[in-house]
Design a protein around this motif. Structure first.
Motif, PDB file in Angstrom:
ATOM      1  N   VAL A 183       0.834  -1.207   0.000  1.00 47.32           N
ATOM      2  CA  VAL A 183       0.000   0.000   0.000  1.00 47.32           C
ATOM      3  C   VAL A 183       0.866   1.254   0.000  1.00 47.32           C
ATOM      4  CG1 VAL A 183      -1.704   1.320   1.318  1.00 47.32           C
ATOM      5  CG2 VAL A 183      -1.971  -1.160   1.055  1.00 47.32           C
ATOM      6  N   GLU A 184       1.959   1.248   0.744  1.00 45.64           N
ATOM      7  CA  GLU A 184       2.843   2.410   0.780  1.00 45.64           C
ATOM      8  C   GLU A 184       3.467   2.663  -0.592  1.00 45.64           C
ATOM      9  OE1 GLU A 184       5.155   5.644   1.594  1.00 45.64           O
ATOM     10  OE2 GLU A 184       3.430   4.829   2.682  1.00 45.64           O
TER      11      GLU A 184
ATOM     12  N   ARG B 123       0.840   4.127  -2.867  1.00 44.29           N
ATOM     13  CA  ARG B 123       0.583   5.551  -2.590  1.00 44.29           C
ATOM     14  C   ARG B 123       1.650   6.421  -3.241  1.00 44.29           C
ATOM     15  NH1 ARG B 123      -1.308   4.140   3.194  1.00 44.29           N
ATOM     16  NH2 ARG B 123      -3.576   4.171   2.955  1.00 44.29           N
TER      17      ARG B 123
ATOM     18  N   MET C  27      -5.577   3.684  -7.758  1.00 44.59           N
ATOM     19  CA  MET C  27      -5.660   4.782  -6.790  1.00 44.59           C
ATOM     20  C   MET C  27      -5.472   6.132  -7.470  1.00 44.59           C
ATOM     21  SD  MET C  27      -3.480   2.834  -3.808  1.00 44.59           S
ATOM     22  CE  MET C  27      -3.291   4.244  -2.704  1.00 44.59           C
TER      23      MET C  27
ATOM     24  N   LEU D  70      -8.085  -5.021  -1.864  1.00 41.59           N
ATOM     25  CA  LEU D  70      -7.606  -3.759  -1.291  1.00 41.59           C
ATOM     26  C   LEU D  70      -8.301  -2.570  -1.943  1.00 41.59           C
ATOM     27  CD1 LEU D  70      -3.798  -4.582  -1.113  1.00 41.59           C
ATOM     28  CD2 LEU D  70      -5.152  -3.807   0.843  1.00 41.59           C
TER      29      LEU D  70
ATOM     30  N   ALA E 100      -5.864  -1.806   6.114  1.00 43.02           N
ATOM     31  CA  ALA E 100      -4.746  -1.427   5.246  1.00 43.02           C
ATOM     32  C   ALA E 100      -5.027  -0.146   4.479  1.00 43.02           C
ATOM     33  CB  ALA E 100      -4.436  -2.559   4.274  1.00 43.02           C
ATOM     34  N   MET E 101      -6.242   0.007   3.962  1.00 37.25           N
ATOM     35  CA  MET E 101      -6.602   1.202   3.200  1.00 37.25           C
ATOM     36  C   MET E 101      -8.101   1.224   2.959  1.00 37.25           C
ATOM     37  SD  MET E 101      -5.404   0.285  -0.729  1.00 37.25           S
ATOM     38  CE  MET E 101      -6.550   1.434  -1.532  1.00 37.25           C
ATOM     39  N   ASP E 102      -8.610   2.412   2.676  1.00 40.25           N
ATOM     40  CA  ASP E 102     -10.009   2.563   2.293  1.00 40.25           C
ATOM     41  C   ASP E 102     -10.186   2.155   0.835  1.00 40.25           C
ATOM     42  OD1 ASP E 102     -10.655   3.577   4.800  1.00 40.25           O
ATOM     43  OD2 ASP E 102     -10.248   5.641   4.186  1.00 40.25           O
TER      44      ASP E 102
END
Length: 313
Positions: free
Chosen positions: A67-68, A71, A102, A140, A148-150
């Motif tokens: 996830v990082e 982003r 994303m 995810l 972990a994330m929205d």
């Protein structure tokens, strides 16, 4: 309009030691030369720096690292993208595509994700037999792992084509979310109907293992019964034709497992089919593609080959 190229040589979603990554391999076989022939400006942003995936990491840590990295990829695309640009990412395992989803969502697009793959990538920590996050990417993205994330996209925006290997819990989650899941045989039988059902804006995420391993051996997760090479190339072209291609990802190509460059040639053919279809329907653009290469500290000159811009976080 500009084609932005970004290498994303990640193994965070499928921890393994890779001697050579797909972005390097495809660049070395003339990918940028082909892109430079298109009537668009091309900017190669180099490879994003991604830490290696570690099997010693607990599953939640693996997911957090994915996830990082996503982003950071999202932020990069948001900095450089302009309306009408095409975002083209070379993976990397399939966690490559989380950052693209994303970014497109953050940029405000309403779009379908056409996930051409052998797998559903809709597992959670509880349903995944391996714990590898490359099999959790769409879970995810839709918010099934809220720690972990929205979620950033609705399940009804997902089109999973070529699927033939689902874990039992994953199959249940896909059914409950009413995600479109279609096997290669069903794509062959219902192709026109499936294509007609796509929204005008699309993101195509092409996983090498969607093709039968007899023709695409260079992948870590081969599954028999996939598309032929010609079927895959034709399908990608048809997806793009008549629609607005926002982004293209090509993932899960592992050069060290290839045989006779068969998989590398497949990747080239898919990219060529997608971008030629995109070019064929784009408005006529004035001028010629920029043809110089530039370093981080130099200005590109007027030219005849893609601009080289090193990735910077």
């Amino acid at each position: 309009m500009t084609i932005h190229v970004l290498g994303f040589p990640t193994t965070l979603g499928l921890p393994r030691h890779a001697v050579r990554h797909a972005p390097e391999a495809l660049r070395a076989t003339g990918l940028l030369d082909f892109l430079g022939q298109l009537d668009s400006r091309v900017i190669d942003h180099g490879d994003m720096a991604v830490p290696p995936g570690l099997r010693s990491d607990p599953v939640p840590v693996r997911i957090a690292k994915v996830v990082e990295a996503a982003r950071r990829q999202q932020q990069h695309w948001q900095r450089v993208a302009r309306p009408g640009d095409l975002l083209f990412t070379i993976g990397g395992d399939h966690s490559t595509s989380l950052g693209t989803i994303m970014a497109l969502a953050a940029l405000g697009y309403d779009f379908d994700v056409v996930w051409v793959d052998a797998h559903g990538d809709f597992n959670t920590v509880e349903t995944s037999p391996s714990g590898n996050p490359h099999g959790m990417v769409l879970a995810l993205a839709t918010g099934l792992l809220p720690d972990a994330m929205d979620g950033v996209i609705r399940p009804d925006r997902l089109r999973l084509w070529g699927i033939r290997d689902l874990d039992p819990g994953e199959r249940r989650l896909l059914s409950e979310a009413r995600v479109e899941v279609v096997s290669p045989a069903e794509v062959r039988a219902r192709r026109a109907e499936l294509l007609a059902g796509l929204r005008p804006n699309v993101f195509v995420s092409f996983d090498i293992d969607s093709v039968d391993p007899a023709e695409a051996p260079g992948t870590m997760t081969p599954v028999p019964g996939g598309f032929t090479r010609d079927e895959a190339v034709s399908l990608v072209a048809d997806i793009v034709r008549g629609r607005n291609l926002l982004a293209l990802d090509v993932v899960e190509f592992h050069p060290d497992r290839d045989e006779g460059d068969a998989t590398g040639r497949l990747a080239h053919a898919v990219i060529r089919a997608a971008l030629e279809a995109w070019r064929g329907q784009s408005p006529i653009r004035s001028g010629s593609p920029c043809a110089s290469r530039s370093d981080a500290d130099s200005r590109p000159s007027a030219c005849a080959s893609p601009t080289r811009r090193l990735y910077s976080p």
